[in-house]
Design a protein around this motif. Structure first.
Motif, PDB file in Angstrom:
ATOM      1  N   GLY A  33       0.912  -1.262   0.022  1.00 16.93           N
ATOM      2  CA  GLY A  33      -0.111   0.103  -0.084  1.00 16.93           C
ATOM      3  C   GLY A  33       0.915   1.321   0.009  1.00 16.93           C
ATOM      4  O   GLY A  33       0.485   2.099  -0.769  1.00 16.93           O
ATOM      5  N   THR A  34       1.913   1.139   0.735  1.00 18.48           N
ATOM      6  CA  THR A  34       2.667   2.576   0.810  1.00 18.48           C
ATOM      7  C   THR A  34       3.413   2.620  -0.468  1.00 18.48           C
ATOM      8  O   THR A  34       3.617   3.812  -0.873  1.00 18.48           O
ATOM      9  CB  THR A  34       3.706   2.428   1.969  1.00 18.48           C
ATOM     10  OG1 THR A  34       3.070   2.145   3.321  1.00 18.48           O
ATOM     11  CG2 THR A  34       4.664   3.660   2.274  1.00 18.48           C
ATOM     12  N   LEU A  36       2.636   1.619  -3.372  1.00 18.40           N
ATOM     13  CA  LEU A  36       1.640   2.003  -4.664  1.00 18.40           C
ATOM     14  C   LEU A  36       1.424   3.420  -4.199  1.00 18.40           C
ATOM     15  O   LEU A  36       1.232   4.085  -5.350  1.00 18.40           O
ATOM     16  CB  LEU A  36       0.563   0.809  -4.798  1.00 18.40           C
ATOM     17  CG  LEU A  36       0.681  -0.265  -5.207  1.00 18.40           C
ATOM     18  CD1 LEU A  36      -0.568  -1.196  -5.096  1.00 18.40           C
ATOM     19  CD2 LEU A  36       1.306  -0.151  -6.668  1.00 18.40           C
ATOM     20  N   VAL A  37       0.837   3.977  -3.280  1.00 21.58           N
ATOM     21  CA  VAL A  37       0.418   5.239  -3.070  1.00 21.58           C
ATOM     22  C   VAL A  37       1.628   6.234  -3.361  1.00 21.58           C
ATOM     23  O   VAL A  37       1.155   7.376  -4.103  1.00 21.58           O
ATOM     24  CB  VAL A  37       0.099   5.588  -1.565  1.00 21.58           C
ATOM     25  CG1 VAL A  37      -0.113   7.088  -1.427  1.00 21.58           C
ATOM     26  CG2 VAL A  37      -1.307   4.865  -1.142  1.00 21.58           C
ATOM     27  N   GLN A  38       2.911   5.701  -3.177  1.00 17.88           N
ATOM     28  CA  GLN A  38       4.012   6.679  -3.694  1.00 17.88           C
ATOM     29  C   GLN A  38       4.137   6.568  -5.119  1.00 17.88           C
ATOM     30  O   GLN A  38       4.417   7.622  -5.829  1.00 17.88           O
ATOM     31  CB  GLN A  38       5.168   6.098  -2.650  1.00 17.88           C
ATOM     32  CG  GLN A  38       5.287   6.403  -1.323  1.00 17.88           C
ATOM     33  CD  GLN A  38       6.522   5.878  -0.717  1.00 17.88           C
ATOM     34  OE1 GLN A  38       7.785   6.610  -0.664  1.00 17.88           O
ATOM     35  NE2 GLN A  38       6.788   4.677  -0.444  1.00 17.88           N
ATOM     36  N   LEU A  40       2.109   6.157  -7.198  1.00 16.80           N
ATOM     37  CA  LEU A  40       0.954   6.874  -7.989  1.00 16.80           C
ATOM     38  C   LEU A  40       1.091   8.288  -7.630  1.00 16.80           C
ATOM     39  O   LEU A  40       0.482   9.065  -8.516  1.00 16.80           O
ATOM     40  CB  LEU A  40      -0.364   6.217  -7.705  1.00 16.80           C
ATOM     41  CG  LEU A  40      -0.583   4.926  -8.052  1.00 16.80           C
ATOM     42  CD1 LEU A  40      -1.906   4.372  -7.378  1.00 16.80           C
ATOM     43  CD2 LEU A  40      -0.521   4.757  -9.709  1.00 16.80           C
ATOM     44  N   THR A  41       1.821   8.909  -6.704  1.00 19.46           N
ATOM     45  CA  THR A  41       1.772  10.383  -6.390  1.00 19.46           C
ATOM     46  C   THR A  41       3.158  11.036  -6.494  1.00 19.46           C
ATOM     47  O   THR A  41       3.033  12.116  -6.685  1.00 19.46           O
ATOM     48  CB  THR A  41       1.203  10.588  -4.935  1.00 19.46           C
ATOM     49  OG1 THR A  41       2.193   9.834  -4.023  1.00 19.46           O
ATOM     50  CG2 THR A  41      -0.173  10.027  -4.954  1.00 19.46           C
ATOM     51  N   ASN A  67       9.179   2.353   5.627  1.00 24.74           N
ATOM     52  CA  ASN A  67       8.158   1.291   5.159  1.00 24.74           C
ATOM     53  C   ASN A  67       9.099   0.157   4.993  1.00 24.74           C
ATOM     54  O   ASN A  67       8.743  -1.090   5.563  1.00 24.74           O
ATOM     55  CB  ASN A  67       7.943   1.453   3.436  1.00 24.74           C
ATOM     56  CG  ASN A  67       6.867   0.568   2.947  1.00 24.74           C
ATOM     57  OD1 ASN A  67       6.007  -0.029   3.877  1.00 24.74           O
ATOM     58  ND2 ASN A  67       6.617   0.402   1.730  1.00 24.74           N
TER      59      ASN A  67
END
Length: 216
Positions: A33-34, A36-38, A40-41, A67
């Protein structure tokens, strides 16, 4: 390969053992999760070109470093929990080795590459730093330990779960082999992302299964 019946928990109370195994359930969602969020952003990062390790670079690199460290600690806790409920020792030891490799990945940062962070030249690094070398070495050893853990831990589970563990290990090897070969194709990079998800899913589902088997 024969399976071995699960042994009851020994040194820790069941509640503590379940808490350790719960760490194995949490580690994967936190890591993926960490990442993927990074992915994508963060400007300049491309999921089809970059592995999660390069996220440790740049002003926000501390997020991926944290992480690595947190998931490494959770993996070590899961290994301790699995050691309490399975008779074999090599599986938990190998899983603990993977946890240590995650901690090392947080300490020894991967080199910037292929346009990330912004301003980095395209393509692979022109030279590999000492910490980039150690990152790769620790990662390779850790991934080998993870695959070994899939087979060793699976040998003490039911036949269906044993095969699931072996298949997860084989798929992870295939995914890692693609990027380890030096290929930067989207298929290889996305294949490695998929392999990471497969491995963390194996740890989560195995930990959940063992939680249900602990003595009430």
């Amino acid at each position: 390969m024969t399976t071995t019946a699960l042994s009851p928990t020994r040194a820790l109370p069941t509640s503590a053992t379940r808490s350790l195994l719960a760490c194995g359930i949490l580690a994967g969602p936190l890591y993926v999760g960490t990442g993927l969020v990074q992915g994508l952003t963060r400007a300049g990062f491309d999921l089809t070109r970059h592995p999660a390790s390069v996220l440790a670079n740049g002003d926000l690199g501390w997020i991926q470093i944290t992480n690595f460290v947190l998931t490494g600690l959770l993996t070590l806790a899961a290994a301790a929990g699995i050691r309490r409920v399975l008779p074999g020792r090599w599986g938990p030891r190998l899983l603990a080795g993977y946890g240590v490799s995650l901690l090392c990945a947080g300490v020894f940062r991967a080199d910037p590459q292929d346009g990330f962070p912004l301003g980095t030249p395209a393509g692979p690094p022109s030279s590999v730093s000492w910490h980039g070398t150690l990152h790769f070495v620790c990662g390779g050893l850790g991934f080998a330990a993870l695959v070994g853990a899939c087979f060793a831990i699976g040998s003490h589970l039911t036949p269906a779960r044993a095969w699931y563990s072996r298949i997860s290990g084989v798929l992870f090897v295939a995914g890692f082999a693609g990027v380890a070969s030096g290929s930067a194709s989207p298929v290889a990079v996305l294949g490695f992302w998929a392999a990471v998800v497969i491995a963390w899913t194996w740890l989560a589902t195995t930990s959940a299964h063992l939680m249900r088997r602990t003595v009430a």
